[in-house]
Scaffold this motif. Sequence first.
Motif, PDB file in Angstrom:
ATOM      1  N   ASP A  52     -15.191  -0.350 -26.414  1.00  0.00           N
ATOM      2  CA  ASP A  52     -14.675  -0.505 -25.052  1.00  0.00           C
ATOM      3  C   ASP A  52     -13.298   0.111 -24.877  1.00  0.00           C
ATOM      4  OD1 ASP A  52     -16.956  -1.832 -24.130  1.00  0.00           O
ATOM      5  OD2 ASP A  52     -16.195  -3.768 -24.803  1.00  0.00           O
ATOM      6  N   ASN A  54     -10.782   2.800 -23.332  1.00  0.00           N
ATOM      7  CA  ASN A  54     -10.760   3.616 -22.119  1.00  0.00           C
ATOM      8  C   ASN A  54      -9.475   4.412 -21.952  1.00  0.00           C
ATOM      9  OD1 ASN A  54      -8.972   1.545 -21.475  1.00  0.00           O
ATOM     10  ND2 ASN A  54      -9.598   1.497 -19.333  1.00  0.00           N
ATOM     11  N   ARG A  55      -8.866   4.806 -23.049  1.00  0.00           N
ATOM     12  CA  ARG A  55      -7.589   5.530 -22.973  1.00  0.00           C
ATOM     13  C   ARG A  55      -7.625   6.799 -23.803  1.00  0.00           C
ATOM     14  NH1 ARG A  55      -3.442   2.744 -19.896  1.00  0.00           N
ATOM     15  NH2 ARG A  55      -4.372   0.726 -19.554  1.00  0.00           N
ATOM     16  N   ARG A  60      -5.681   6.655 -18.714  1.00  0.00           N
ATOM     17  CA  ARG A  60      -6.985   6.001 -18.671  1.00  0.00           C
ATOM     18  C   ARG A  60      -8.081   7.035 -18.504  1.00  0.00           C
ATOM     19  NH1 ARG A  60      -7.420   0.299 -15.833  1.00  0.00           N
ATOM     20  NH2 ARG A  60      -5.591  -0.584 -16.818  1.00  0.00           N
ATOM     21  N   ARG A  62     -10.971   8.229 -16.679  1.00  0.00           N
ATOM     22  CA  ARG A  62     -11.504   8.004 -15.329  1.00  0.00           C
ATOM     23  C   ARG A  62     -12.433   9.141 -14.965  1.00  0.00           C
ATOM     24  NH1 ARG A  62      -8.657   4.060 -12.592  1.00  0.00           N
ATOM     25  NH2 ARG A  62      -6.566   3.641 -13.379  1.00  0.00           N
ATOM     26  N   THR A  71     -17.846   1.263 -11.032  1.00  0.00           N
ATOM     27  CA  THR A  71     -16.714   0.517 -11.582  1.00  0.00           C
ATOM     28  C   THR A  71     -16.089  -0.294 -10.460  1.00  0.00           C
ATOM     29  OG1 THR A  71     -14.703   0.686 -12.850  1.00  0.00           O
ATOM     30  CG2 THR A  71     -15.032   2.362 -11.203  1.00  0.00           C
ATOM     31  N   SER A  78     -13.188   4.081 -13.779  1.00  0.00           N
ATOM     32  CA  SER A  78     -12.830   3.768 -15.156  1.00  0.00           C
ATOM     33  C   SER A  78     -14.051   3.845 -16.050  1.00  0.00           C
ATOM     34  CB  SER A  78     -12.240   2.362 -15.259  1.00  0.00           C
ATOM     35  OG  SER A  78     -11.046   2.289 -14.545  1.00  0.00           O
ATOM     36  N   VAL A  79     -13.819   4.247 -17.279  1.00  0.00           N
ATOM     37  CA  VAL A  79     -14.917   4.422 -18.227  1.00  0.00           C
ATOM     38  C   VAL A  79     -14.628   3.575 -19.455  1.00  0.00           C
ATOM     39  CG1 VAL A  79     -16.202   6.076 -19.618  1.00  0.00           C
ATOM     40  CG2 VAL A  79     -15.249   6.789 -17.433  1.00  0.00           C
ATOM     41  N   TYR A  80     -15.586   2.765 -19.848  1.00  0.00           N
ATOM     42  CA  TYR A  80     -15.465   1.939 -21.041  1.00  0.00           C
ATOM     43  C   TYR A  80     -16.664   2.212 -21.940  1.00  0.00           C
ATOM     44  CZ  TYR A  80     -12.031  -0.634 -18.296  1.00  0.00           C
ATOM     45  OH  TYR A  80     -10.941  -0.974 -17.551  1.00  0.00           O
ATOM     46  N   LYS A 114     -23.245   7.488 -17.877  1.00  0.00           N
ATOM     47  CA  LYS A 114     -21.942   7.404 -18.538  1.00  0.00           C
ATOM     48  C   LYS A 114     -21.853   8.447 -19.651  1.00  0.00           C
ATOM     49  CE  LYS A 114     -20.807   3.197 -19.655  1.00  0.00           C
ATOM     50  NZ  LYS A 114     -20.312   1.967 -20.328  1.00  0.00           N
TER      51      LYS A 114
END
Length: 168
Positions: A52, A54-55, A60, A62, A71, A78-80, A114
């Motif tokens: 998880d 997302n950076r 971040r 995105r 999201t 945002s992407v996790y 995703k």
Amino acid sequence: MQTELNKVVTALQEFYARETFLFEKDLGERTLTHRLAVHLERQFSGWEVDCDYNRLGERRLRLPHGSIVSTDDELGKSVYPDIVVHQREIPNNLLAVEVRKASNHQPPEHDRHKLQALTDPHLWFAYAIGIYLVLGKKSMVADVYVGGVIDQAQSVWLAGRLKDAGLG
């Protein structure tokens, strides 16, 4: 790429050999994801393996507005990813993995979209390889994403490797 996929196969072999309890007790996807990440970390020396995440540095991950991955943030998408193999401080993203339990009856489109986005070479944080895994008690299904699309040749190769390993 097959070197990295072979490492994933080895991690999956270890995961299935050591984590049968998770399937016997029907534990959740997040638990499976975490334990698989532990086994991936052993295979990818010199890389960080995170769940998880997302950076990329301070930025971040995105997706552009209008993207098909939903999201709850208002400024971007945002992407996790479930699991990533990367270097945290520099833009060196190797592998993104989306994990689903075989018993998950939700449509798989969100995870697939995703991975399309995470491997899209037009985005600044693109991962070199994406893997979609559906984990069952004794077997799995996998697709390989490269360049924002399913790479059929690599997916067939991975399916063969998983079958040879007793996992396909």
